[in-house]
Design a protein around this motif. Structure first.
Motif, PDB file in Angstrom:
ATOM      1  N   GLY A   1       0.821  -1.202   0.000  1.00  0.00           N
ATOM      2  CA  GLY A   1       0.000   0.000   0.000  1.00  0.00           C
ATOM      3  C   GLY A   1       0.859   1.259   0.000  1.00  0.00           C
ATOM      4  O   GLY A   1       2.091   1.193   0.000  1.00  0.00           O
ATOM      5  N   ILE A   2       0.187   2.407  -0.006  1.00  0.00           N
ATOM      6  CA  ILE A   2       0.885   3.689  -0.043  1.00  0.00           C
ATOM      7  C   ILE A   2       0.024   4.736   0.665  1.00  0.00           C
ATOM      8  O   ILE A   2      -1.198   4.761   0.494  1.00  0.00           O
ATOM      9  CB  ILE A   2       1.194   4.120  -1.503  1.00  0.00           C
ATOM     10  N   SER A   3       0.674   5.572   1.457  1.00  0.00           N
ATOM     11  CA  SER A   3      -0.048   6.649   2.134  1.00  0.00           C
ATOM     12  C   SER A   3      -0.177   7.837   1.190  1.00  0.00           C
ATOM     13  O   SER A   3       0.533   7.935   0.190  1.00  0.00           O
ATOM     14  CB  SER A   3       0.712   7.080   3.396  1.00  0.00           C
ATOM     15  N   GLU A   4      -1.079   8.743   1.517  1.00  0.00           N
ATOM     16  CA  GLU A   4      -1.262   9.940   0.693  1.00  0.00           C
ATOM     17  C   GLU A   4       0.014  10.786   0.663  1.00  0.00           C
ATOM     18  O   GLU A   4       0.368  11.339  -0.375  1.00  0.00           O
ATOM     19  CB  GLU A   4      -2.435  10.773   1.203  1.00  0.00           C
ATOM     20  N   ASP A   5       0.703  10.884   1.808  1.00  0.00           N
ATOM     21  CA  ASP A   5       1.944  11.663   1.870  1.00  0.00           C
ATOM     22  C   ASP A   5       3.015  11.071   0.966  1.00  0.00           C
ATOM     23  O   ASP A   5       3.708  11.792   0.255  1.00  0.00           O
ATOM     24  CB  ASP A   5       2.470  11.754   3.307  1.00  0.00           C
ATOM     25  N   THR A   6       3.139   9.750   0.996  1.00  0.00           N
ATOM     26  CA  THR A   6       4.149   9.094   0.161  1.00  0.00           C
ATOM     27  C   THR A   6       3.781   9.199  -1.308  1.00  0.00           C
ATOM     28  O   THR A   6       4.636   9.413  -2.160  1.00  0.00           O
ATOM     29  CB  THR A   6       4.322   7.619   0.573  1.00  0.00           C
ATOM     30  N   CYS A   7       2.500   9.084  -1.611  1.00  0.00           N
ATOM     31  CA  CYS A   7       2.032   9.243  -2.987  1.00  0.00           C
ATOM     32  C   CYS A   7       2.378  10.644  -3.490  1.00  0.00           C
ATOM     33  O   CYS A   7       2.864  10.805  -4.612  1.00  0.00           O
ATOM     34  CB  CYS A   7       0.526   8.989  -3.059  1.00  0.00           C
TER      35      CYS A   7
END
Length: 105
Positions: free
Chosen positions: A15-21
């Motif tokens: 998965g991926i967080s919004e910040d990392t995206c």
């Protein structure tokens, strides 16, 4: 040289967080396909991520041929992912695909 819009698919395994995206998008921003006629007319997004973790990064590259464009796109996306903390195992990439070509004669 020819301007290519290349789509590089992949999967965020964990998965991926919004910040990392957002960090991945910032890293890719200079290659945003919206700078091309195709990107603007087709309203191409730089990075789209599905709920299951599959993603598509669309980048603009200049190259002499399709093979060179695809290789450069994979390099750019790989670098953006690595700089954002993803290993090749955390975000494996699929085969690059030419989304559009804008050649000037």
């Amino acid at each position: 040289m020819t301007t290519f819009v290349i789509t590089v698919p992949g999967t965020f395994v964990h998965g991926i967080s919004e910040d990392t995206c957002s960090a991945v998008e910032r890293s890719l921003r200079p290659q945003d396909p919206k700078n091309t006629d195709l990107g603007e007319s087709e309203d191409l997004s730089l990075l789209t991520v599905d709920e299951d973790g599959m993603f598509a990064a669309r980048v603009e590259v200049e190259a002499a041929d399709q093979s060179g464009a695809e290789s450069e796109a994979v390099r750019l996306v790989s670098t953006a992912l690595r700089d954002s903390g993803f290993s090749e195992e955390d975000a494996p990439l699929g085969a690059a695909i030419v989304t559009g070509i804008d050649s000037e004669f």
